[in-house]
Structure formats: structure tokens, C-alpha cells
Design an enzyme around this catalytic site. Structure first.
Site, PDB file in Angstrom:
ATOM      1  CE1 TYR A 135      54.357  29.432  25.992  1.00  0.00           C
ATOM      2  CE2 TYR A 135      56.042  27.780  25.376  1.00  0.00           C
ATOM      3  CZ  TYR A 135      54.915  28.003  25.965  1.00  0.00           C
ATOM      4  OH  TYR A 135      53.991  27.013  25.658  1.00  0.00           O
ATOM      5  CE  LYS A 185      40.755  36.488  30.814  1.00  0.00           C
ATOM      6  NZ  LYS A 185      39.364  35.952  31.116  1.00  0.00           N
ATOM      7  CG  ASP A 217      37.443  33.183  29.389  1.00  0.00           C
ATOM      8  OD1 ASP A 217      37.483  33.876  28.340  1.00  0.00           O
ATOM      9  OD2 ASP A 217      36.877  33.681  30.399  1.00  0.00           O
ATOM     10  CG  ASP A 241      51.605  24.849  24.956  1.00  0.00           C
ATOM     11  OD1 ASP A 241      51.867  23.711  24.323  1.00  0.00           O
ATOM     12  OD2 ASP A 241      51.838  24.667  26.272  1.00  0.00           O
ATOM     13  CG  ASP A 245      48.556  19.647  24.497  1.00  0.00           C
ATOM     14  OD1 ASP A 245      49.073  19.704  23.452  1.00  0.00           O
ATOM     15  OD2 ASP A 245      48.847  18.906  25.472  1.00  0.00           O
TER      16      ASP A 245
HETATM   17  C1  IPM Z   1      54.877  22.293  22.502  1.00  0.00           C
HETATM   18  C2  IPM Z   1      55.294  22.025  23.938  1.00  0.00           C
HETATM   19  C3  IPM Z   1      56.327  23.061  24.161  1.00  0.00           C
HETATM   20  C4  IPM Z   1      55.786  24.279  24.441  1.00  0.00           C
HETATM   21  C5  IPM Z   1      57.373  22.816  25.298  1.00  0.00           C
HETATM   22  C6  IPM Z   1      57.792  21.591  25.423  1.00  0.00           C
HETATM   23  C7  IPM Z   1      58.241  24.008  25.488  1.00  0.00           C
HETATM   24  O1  IPM Z   1      54.162  22.147  25.059  1.00  0.00           O
HETATM   25  O2  IPM Z   1      55.424  22.265  21.429  1.00  0.00           O
HETATM   26  O3  IPM Z   1      53.361  22.474  22.507  1.00  0.00           O
HETATM   27  O4  IPM Z   1      55.003  24.961  25.239  1.00  0.00           O
HETATM   28  O5  IPM Z   1      55.700  25.151  23.018  1.00  0.00           O
HETATM   29 MN    MN Z   2      52.338  21.921  24.163  1.00  0.00          MN
END
Ligand code: IPM
Ligand code: MN
Ligand code: NAD
Length: 351
Positions: A135, A185, A217, A241, A245
């Protein structure tokens, strides 16, 4: 107690509004200061993170953040894009430890993307590093020797960056199930080899925590195969990240997962932090009134707990969300029909 409220873009303001109603209903005398951020701030002030907003955030005990991201801004120079606001806040305020808990609330077992008996065992915490990795490395475009356009982003972690997030994760594991799984990884990346070496070194200070390692993975696979095996997971910025999700759908919806981003600075009431749902601005449903505000309400509960020293109030908010779910108050993301305001009302009633 001072809280900076940064609603942002898309559904950010919609979900933040409900969390603010919850904070106000608690009547704890919390002073709320709103400030623009993201695409909204770019459009009004020419920058996604205006200096005034950063100062309001810095001067607070904690920040309640909605979401940033606006399709209108997707072709701007990267430094002007809405997403730079959240990245800038995390970096400028040294919020390196992102806690993303994922737990199946009672009543949600049948709404997970997984089978109920698999989903019901989920109670894990992802500790995601937030200030380093690919990042924040050097990035850009360049031309290869054969004249081709090439994009690059450098992935790196310094020992001190891994050490401080490892300590946060080990301490979190001590306060939970005493199990920590470090995800990397290391079979391919030197960044991950260093990560693993440092985590093993730090582990010597936590003999009461059982440490394991998993390649990312495999971790993605195990998260849907048997998510109940995880207690605390510690991982880098990019892997965290993605896995968070994924964890949200194991629980039921991305509209349910809250987060706290913490550093080392303490305030009069606790640790300074930024609190946000893990989801984004959801442009596809913005303005339609059915975004699920629970992730943001649960983020407000984390703010009460970690930055304001209001554990009882945090418990009450979490219990009110739990009760609403048990009573079948479900947003469309969970297969129900409750709208944003209706969910906020339902939580307030139970509070
Ligand atoms: C999160 C988002 C952010 C990240 C983006 C919007 C920069 O996906 O907070 O999970 O990648 O950290
Ligand atoms: Mn995110
Ligand atoms: P997203 O999380 O915004 O949305 C993904 C999907 O989940 C969409 O279909 C959306 O409708 C749904 N969803 C998200 N939150 C929901 C909620 N509370 N209730 C019901 N449904 C919900 O991810 P995306 O579509 O990849 O990104 C949209 C924008 O948000 C992009 O600009 C991205 O950069 C940004 N983003 C910002 C943050 C943040 O501010 N921390 C986090 C992730 C993405």
C-alpha cells in the site's frame, strides 16, 4: 469526550447518520464534530483530506468514519482520489493496527453464505497491519526496455512494523482464545519471510499463546471450509483487506463487519482510534435507503469501548444490535427488507 465524524461518500453519510443517532441516544455528553472527507471533500475543497479535517480528527479522542469512494473521481491523479483520505488518516495518525472482528450473531446462522453449522462457529478477529506493505511502497508507471508501459508497487515490511503489529495480535489472543494464526506468503515473498521470522521472535514473549502460520491462499480456503478453527489472525495490509471482506460473507454480510484502527497514542479516556465499517461507499446502492448501518453502529460501539472508556455503553449498543437481529430485523443484504432508517430505529428501540 470528543468525536470527529467523517461521513464521506455514497452510503457513508447514510450509515454514519444512524450510528450518530445511537451515540446521541446514549446521552453521555459526547461532543461530535463533523468534517468533510473523500470525494465530497475533493468536490467542495479540492482535496480528499483537507488539512482542517485532519486537524479535527487529530484533536478528537476518536474518529467515526463512514466510507470514501466515488466513481466520478476514479480517473483523478491518485493523490486526489477519495481513497487517499482513509489511507492518509491511517498513516498520518499512525493507526497501524486494524481490528476486524467477525462473529456470527444469534439469528444470523441461516443468512451466512456458508452452511449454518459451519457459520455458527465463527468468532474470530483479524488483526490487519495498516501502515505498510504494498500500500505504501514506491509505486508508479515506467517503460520497459522494449518500450512497454509497466505499473509497479513495491511491497515491503520493516522489522519494527511487523514487531508492533505482532505485539497487538499476541495481546489480543491473550484476551481471547490464546490462539494466533499468522497469515503470509513466505513460500514466495521475502516480505513474508521477514514477517514470519519476526512473528516467531515476538512469540517468545507470549508462551501462553499458541502460534501457527498459514499461507494466504490456504487461509482463504480454510476461512470458508472451517472458519471456526480461527481465533486471532494476524496479517499484512493487503492480505488483511481481502480476507476481511471474505470473512464478512462468512458471517452474513459486509454490512455487518465493524473495525477499529488503533495506534499507540492514548487519550484521557483510552486509546485514540478511527472506527469504520469494513465496507466501502457502495455506489450501486447509495441514496436508495437500504444500506445496512449495523457495521457502522458496531464501529461506534468499538469507539465507545476503546477510545472513550465507555465499556457499558458499548455492551448496550452491541446487545441492541444483537436483539434486533434476533427479532428478525434484517437488511436486504441479509435477505430481509428493513431499510437503513428502520434498522437504526430498531436498534434505538432496543437500546
Ligand atoms: C478498506 C478499504 C481500503 C483499503 C481502501 C478504500 C483504501 O478497502 O478499508 O478495507 O484497501 O484499506
Ligand atoms: Mn477493503
Ligand atoms: P463496497 O464495500 O462499497 O461494496 C461492495 C458490495 O457490497 C456492493 O454491492 C455494495 O452494495 C455492498 N455493500 C457494501 N456495504 C453495504 C451495506 N452497508 N449494506 C448493504 N450492502 C452493502 O466495495 P466496492 O464496490 O468495491 O467499492 C466502492 C467504493 O468504495 C470504491 O470507491 C472503493 O475504493 C471504496 N471503498 C472504501 C472503503 C473505505 O472507505 N474504507 C472500503 C472499501 C471500498
Amino acid at each position: 469526550m470528543k468525536v470527529a465524524v467523517l461521513p464521506g461518500d455514497g452510503i457513508g453519510p447514510e450509515v454514519t447518520h444512524e450510528a450518530v443517532r445511537v451515540i446521541e441516544a446514549l446521552a453521555l455528553g459526547i461532543e461530535l464534530k463533523h468534517a468533510p472527507v473523500g470525494g465530497a471533500a475533493y468536490k467542495a475543497y479540492g482535496h480528499p483530506l483537507p488539512p482542517e479535517t485532519l486537524e479535527i480528527a487529530r484533536a478528537s479522542d476518536g474518529v467515526l468514519f463512514g466510507a470514501v469512494g466515488d466513481p466520478d473521481c476514479d480517473s483523478l491523479d491518485r493523490h486526489l482520489r477519495p481513497e487517499q483520505a482513509i489511507l492518509g488518516l491511517r498513516k498520518e495518525l499512525t493507526l497501524f493496527a486494524n481490528l476486524r472482528p467477525a462473529k456470527v450473531f444469534k439469528g444470523l446462522e441461516d443468512h451466512s453464505a456458508l452452511r449454518p453449522e459451519v457459520a455458527s462457529a465463527i468468532d474470530l478477529l483479524i488483526v490487519r497491519e495498516l501502515n505498510g506493505d504494498v500500500y505504501f511502497g514506491e509505486k508508479g508507471f515506467r517503460t520497459t526496455p522494449n518500450g512497454e508501459r509497466e505499473g509497479y508497487d513495491i511491497m515491503s515490511y520493516a522489522t519494527s512494523e511487523v514487531r508492533r503489529i505482532a505485539h497487538v495480535a499476541f495481546r489480543a489472543a491473550q484476551g481471547r482464545g490464546q490462539r494466533l494464526c499468522s497469515v503470509d506468503k513466505a513460500n514466495v515473498l521475502e516480505t513474508s519471510q521477514l514477517w514470519r521470522d519476526v512473528v516467531i521472535e515476538v512469540a517468545k514473549e507470549y508462551p501462553d499463546v499458541a502460534l501457527s502460520h498459514m499461507y494466504v491462499d490456504n487461509a482463504a480456503m480454510q476461512l470458508v471450509r472451517n472458519p471456526g478453527q480461527f481465533d486471532v489472525v494476524v496479517t499484512g495490509n493487503l492480505f488483511g483487506d481481502i480476507l476481511s471482506d471474505q470473512a464478512s460473507m462468512c458471517v452474513g454480510s459486509i454490512g455487518m463487519l465493524a473495525s477499529a484502527s488503533l495506534g499507540e497514542r492514548t487519550t484521557a479516556h483510552g486509546t485514540f482510534g478511527l472506527y469504520e465499517p469494513i465496507h466501502g461507499s457502495a455506489p450501486d446502492i447509495a441514496g436508495k435507503g437500504f444500506a445496512n448501518p449495523m457495521a457502522t453502529i458496531l464501529s461506534a460501539a468499538m469507539l465507545l469501548r476503546h477510545s472513550l472508556g465507555q465499556a457499558d455503553a458499548a455492551d448496550r449498543v452491541e446487545a441492541a444490535v444483537g436483539k434486533a437481529l434476533e427479532d428478525g430485523v434484517l437488511g436486504r443484504d441479509l435477505g430481509g427488507s428493513a431499510g437503513t432508517t428502520e434498522i437504526g430505529d430498531a436498534v434505538l428501540e432496543r437500546l
